[in-house]
Design a protein around this motif. Structure first.
Motif, PDB file in Angstrom:
ATOM      1  N   CYS A  36       2.730 -53.086-148.743  1.00  8.93           N
ATOM      2  CA  CYS A  36       2.141 -52.437-149.923  1.00  8.93           C
ATOM      3  C   CYS A  36       0.969 -51.523-149.551  1.00  8.93           C
ATOM      4  O   CYS A  36       0.492 -50.755-150.378  1.00  8.93           O
ATOM      5  N   ASP A  37       0.507 -51.611-148.296  1.00 13.67           N
ATOM      6  CA  ASP A  37      -0.635 -50.776-147.895  1.00 13.67           C
ATOM      7  C   ASP A  37      -0.221 -49.503-147.146  1.00 13.67           C
ATOM      8  O   ASP A  37      -1.064 -48.824-146.562  1.00 13.67           O
ATOM      9  N   LEU A  38       1.086 -49.178-147.163  1.00  9.42           N
ATOM     10  CA  LEU A  38       1.562 -48.045-146.359  1.00  9.42           C
ATOM     11  C   LEU A  38       1.040 -46.702-146.859  1.00  9.42           C
ATOM     12  O   LEU A  38       1.054 -45.717-146.129  1.00  9.42           O
ATOM     13  N   ASN A  39       0.581 -46.660-148.109  1.00  8.10           N
ATOM     14  CA  ASN A  39       0.051 -45.397-148.630  1.00  8.10           C
ATOM     15  C   ASN A  39      -1.406 -45.172-148.254  1.00  8.10           C
ATOM     16  O   ASN A  39      -1.970 -44.119-148.521  1.00  8.10           O
ATOM     17  N   GLN A  40      -2.007 -46.186-147.651  1.00 10.36           N
ATOM     18  CA  GLN A  40      -3.403 -46.015-147.214  1.00 10.36           C
ATOM     19  C   GLN A  40      -3.457 -45.074-146.015  1.00 10.36           C
ATOM     20  O   GLN A  40      -2.458 -44.862-145.327  1.00 10.36           O
ATOM     21  N   GLU A  41      -4.661 -44.542-145.760  1.00 10.72           N
ATOM     22  CA  GLU A  41      -4.809 -43.576-144.673  1.00 10.72           C
ATOM     23  C   GLU A  41      -5.741 -44.118-143.594  1.00 10.72           C
ATOM     24  O   GLU A  41      -6.692 -44.836-143.895  1.00 10.72           O
ATOM     25  N   VAL A  42      -5.445 -43.766-142.350  1.00  4.42           N
ATOM     26  CA  VAL A  42      -6.345 -44.106-141.245  1.00  4.42           C
ATOM     27  C   VAL A  42      -6.800 -42.801-140.599  1.00  4.42           C
ATOM     28  O   VAL A  42      -6.072 -41.810-140.572  1.00  4.42           O
ATOM     29  N   GLN A  43      -8.016 -42.844-140.076  1.00  2.00           N
ATOM     30  CA  GLN A  43      -8.573 -41.616-139.494  1.00  2.00           C
ATOM     31  C   GLN A  43      -8.548 -41.668-137.960  1.00  2.00           C
ATOM     32  O   GLN A  43      -8.311 -40.672-137.296  1.00  2.00           O
ATOM     33  N   PHE A  44      -8.803 -42.872-137.411  1.00  2.00           N
ATOM     34  CA  PHE A  44      -8.957 -43.000-135.965  1.00  2.00           C
ATOM     35  C   PHE A  44      -7.942 -43.959-135.365  1.00  2.00           C
ATOM     36  O   PHE A  44      -7.476 -44.885-136.029  1.00  2.00           O
ATOM     37  N   GLY A  45      -7.650 -43.735-134.076  1.00  2.00           N
ATOM     38  CA  GLY A  45      -6.817 -44.675-133.328  1.00  2.00           C
ATOM     39  C   GLY A  45      -7.578 -45.159-132.113  1.00  2.00           C
ATOM     40  O   GLY A  45      -8.354 -44.407-131.506  1.00  2.00           O
ATOM     41  N   PHE A  46      -7.392 -46.434-131.771  1.00  2.00           N
ATOM     42  CA  PHE A  46      -7.982 -46.967-130.539  1.00  2.00           C
ATOM     43  C   PHE A  46      -6.920 -47.807-129.859  1.00  2.00           C
ATOM     44  O   PHE A  46      -6.346 -48.722-130.454  1.00  2.00           O
ATOM     45  N   ALA A  47      -6.621 -47.468-128.592  1.00  5.25           N
ATOM     46  CA  ALA A  47      -5.536 -48.143-127.872  1.00  5.25           C
ATOM     47  C   ALA A  47      -6.112 -48.996-126.760  1.00  5.25           C
ATOM     48  O   ALA A  47      -6.838 -48.488-125.893  1.00  5.25           O
ATOM     49  N   SER A  48      -5.807 -50.281-126.791  1.00  7.63           N
ATOM     50  CA  SER A  48      -6.277 -51.165-125.720  1.00  7.63           C
ATOM     51  C   SER A  48      -5.524 -52.489-125.755  1.00  7.63           C
ATOM     52  O   SER A  48      -5.156 -52.969-126.831  1.00  7.63           O
ATOM     53  N   ASP A  49      -5.334 -53.060-124.570  1.00 13.41           N
ATOM     54  CA  ASP A  49      -4.822 -54.428-124.485  1.00 13.41           C
ATOM     55  C   ASP A  49      -5.972 -55.396-124.249  1.00 13.41           C
ATOM     56  O   ASP A  49      -5.765 -56.602-124.161  1.00 13.41           O
ATOM     57  N   LEU A  50      -7.181 -54.849-124.115  1.00 11.03           N
ATOM     58  CA  LEU A  50      -8.339 -55.681-123.824  1.00 11.03           C
ATOM     59  C   LEU A  50      -9.158 -55.868-125.115  1.00 11.03           C
ATOM     60  O   LEU A  50      -9.760 -54.920-125.612  1.00 11.03           O
ATOM     61  N   MET A  51      -9.122 -57.079-125.624  1.00  5.34           N
ATOM     62  CA  MET A  51      -9.811 -57.335-126.897  1.00  5.34           C
ATOM     63  C   MET A  51     -11.329 -57.218-126.744  1.00  5.34           C
ATOM     64  O   MET A  51     -12.036 -56.893-127.695  1.00  5.34           O
ATOM     65  N   SER A  52     -11.837 -57.475-125.546  1.00 10.70           N
ATOM     66  CA  SER A  52     -13.276 -57.299-125.291  1.00 10.70           C
ATOM     67  C   SER A  52     -13.689 -55.858-125.586  1.00 10.70           C
ATOM     68  O   SER A  52     -14.786 -55.608-126.099  1.00 10.70           O
ATOM     69  N   ASP A  53     -12.828 -54.898-125.249  1.00 14.71           N
ATOM     70  CA  ASP A  53     -13.106 -53.490-125.543  1.00 14.71           C
ATOM     71  C   ASP A  53     -13.064 -53.230-127.047  1.00 14.71           C
ATOM     72  O   ASP A  53     -13.900 -52.497-127.578  1.00 14.71           O
ATOM     73  N   VAL A  54     -12.070 -53.809-127.704  1.00 17.10           N
ATOM     74  CA  VAL A  54     -11.920 -53.594-129.148  1.00 17.10           C
ATOM     75  C   VAL A  54     -13.171 -54.083-129.873  1.00 17.10           C
ATOM     76  O   VAL A  54     -13.642 -53.454-130.822  1.00 17.10           O
ATOM     77  N   LEU A  55     -13.740 -55.187-129.384  1.00 18.66           N
ATOM     78  CA  LEU A  55     -14.919 -55.772-130.042  1.00 18.66           C
ATOM     79  C   LEU A  55     -16.180 -54.919-129.875  1.00 18.66           C
ATOM     80  O   LEU A  55     -17.190 -55.195-130.510  1.00 18.66           O
ATOM     81  N   THR A  56     -16.128 -53.914-129.020  1.00 17.68           N
ATOM     82  CA  THR A  56     -17.299 -53.039-128.865  1.00 17.68           C
ATOM     83  C   THR A  56     -17.234 -51.808-129.785  1.00 17.68           C
ATOM     84  O   THR A  56     -18.173 -51.021-129.822  1.00 17.68           O
ATOM     85  N   ILE A  57     -16.122 -51.658-130.502  1.00 19.36           N
ATOM     86  CA  ILE A  57     -15.935 -50.463-131.341  1.00 19.36           C
ATOM     87  C   ILE A  57     -16.501 -50.711-132.737  1.00 19.36           C
ATOM     88  O   ILE A  57     -16.164 -51.714-133.360  1.00 19.36           O
ATOM     89  N   ASP A  58     -17.367 -49.806-133.206  1.00 18.76           N
ATOM     90  CA  ASP A  58     -17.847 -50.025-134.577  1.00 18.76           C
ATOM     91  C   ASP A  58     -17.396 -48.928-135.540  1.00 18.76           C
ATOM     92  O   ASP A  58     -17.986 -48.722-136.589  1.00 18.76           O
ATOM     93  N   THR A  59     -16.298 -48.262-135.171  1.00 18.66           N
ATOM     94  CA  THR A  59     -15.735 -47.228-136.042  1.00 18.66           C
ATOM     95  C   THR A  59     -14.944 -47.877-137.174  1.00 18.66           C
ATOM     96  O   THR A  59     -14.217 -48.834-136.946  1.00 18.66           O
ATOM     97  N   GLU A  60     -15.083 -47.315-138.370  1.00 20.30           N
ATOM     98  CA  GLU A  60     -14.301 -47.825-139.499  1.00 20.30           C
ATOM     99  C   GLU A  60     -13.026 -47.012-139.643  1.00 20.30           C
ATOM    100  O   GLU A  60     -12.873 -45.963-139.030  1.00 20.30           O
TER     101      GLU A  60
END
Lengths: 137, 115
Positions: free
Chosen positions: B20-44
């Protein structure tokens, strides 16, 4: 307001459940979403550290109108050199921990980045205590 | 801004939950297999692109306020992951492309890098 959650060492399927509960509480209290995110990211990093390195631990959360104070204490091997552990890239994580997407030596520095105050103490072969304080305004 | 539905179309991907959320929009992409890296991102407003398919991918996204996750390299979402994602109102998508190909295709339709 006080809450206490247990953390099981080695149980990755439950890792994050304590931090998730804290997130729900902070949302219910209408805390600023940016402060919620900083707080729960630092708690989650600390919780994953307990799961990855210790036998068992606790997360004690105190919330008052001014701040959130969280103490994460574990029974485990402890950290022999805290200054070294605080350096980005330093890690003693096992291959299992790395398979879960962690163990890059970024956890403790990221806790520091996401908290207003971070205090850490440790005794080898006894355990580690991390205190995270975030102010609500 | 890119509609999540356009991400699905572009990659010929499968929606696992959060249709049901497919009509929502995203602005940024972040690609990683390392969750430690993902946890440093504060982009919404972020789409996480990853090949790491375990519960910690969902937990990391929950803590980081990430609502959209694309799994690449044909990695499958487990029932446990799906359940946790549904509880947190996330949209999970699977595709068979490599991470590089998926990122390239999503950049073509306007998804922006975080840095």
């Amino acid at each position: 307001m006080e809450f206490k959650f247990g953390i099981e060492g080695g149980n990755f399927s439950k890792a994050g459940s304590a931090s998730s509960e804290v997130k729900k509480i902070l949302k219910q209290l209408n805390v600023n979403p940016k402060i919620i995110k900083r707080t729960v990211v630092s708690l989650y990093e600390a919780e994953v550290n307990v799961v990855a390195h210790a036998f068992e631990g606790n997360m004690n959360v105190e919330i008052d109108p001014e701040k959130i104070v969280v103490k994460i204490e574990d029974k485990g091997p402890g950290i022999p050199d805290i200054n070294q552990a605080m350096q980005e890239g330093y890690s003693t994580a096992t291959p299992q921990v790395r398979e879960m997407g962690f163990g890059a030596g970024m956890g403790l520095p990221n806790i520091k980045r996401n908290s207003d105050q971070m205090n850490i103490s440790s005794t080898v072969d006894v355990g580690t205590q991390v205190e995270i304080i975030n102010y609500l305004s | 801004m890119v509609k999540v539905a356009d991400v699905v179309d572009k990659l010929n991907a499968r929606v696992i939950c959060g249709e049901c959320d497919l009509n929502q929009e995203v602005q940024f992409g972040f690609a990683s297999d390392l969750m430690s890296d993902v946890l440093t991102i504060d982009t919404e407003n972020l789409l996480l692109i990853t090949g790491l398919n375990n519960l910690q991918t969902i937990r990391t996204s929950e803590m980081s306020d990430i609502s959209f996750i694309l799994f690449v390299r044909d990695k499958k979402v487990s029932e446990e992951m799906k359940q946790l994602a549904c509880e947190n109102e996330m949209t999970l998508i699977e595709c068979g492309h490599s991470m590089f190909r998926a990122c390239s295709a999503l950049n073509d339709i306007g998804l922006k890098p975080v840095y």
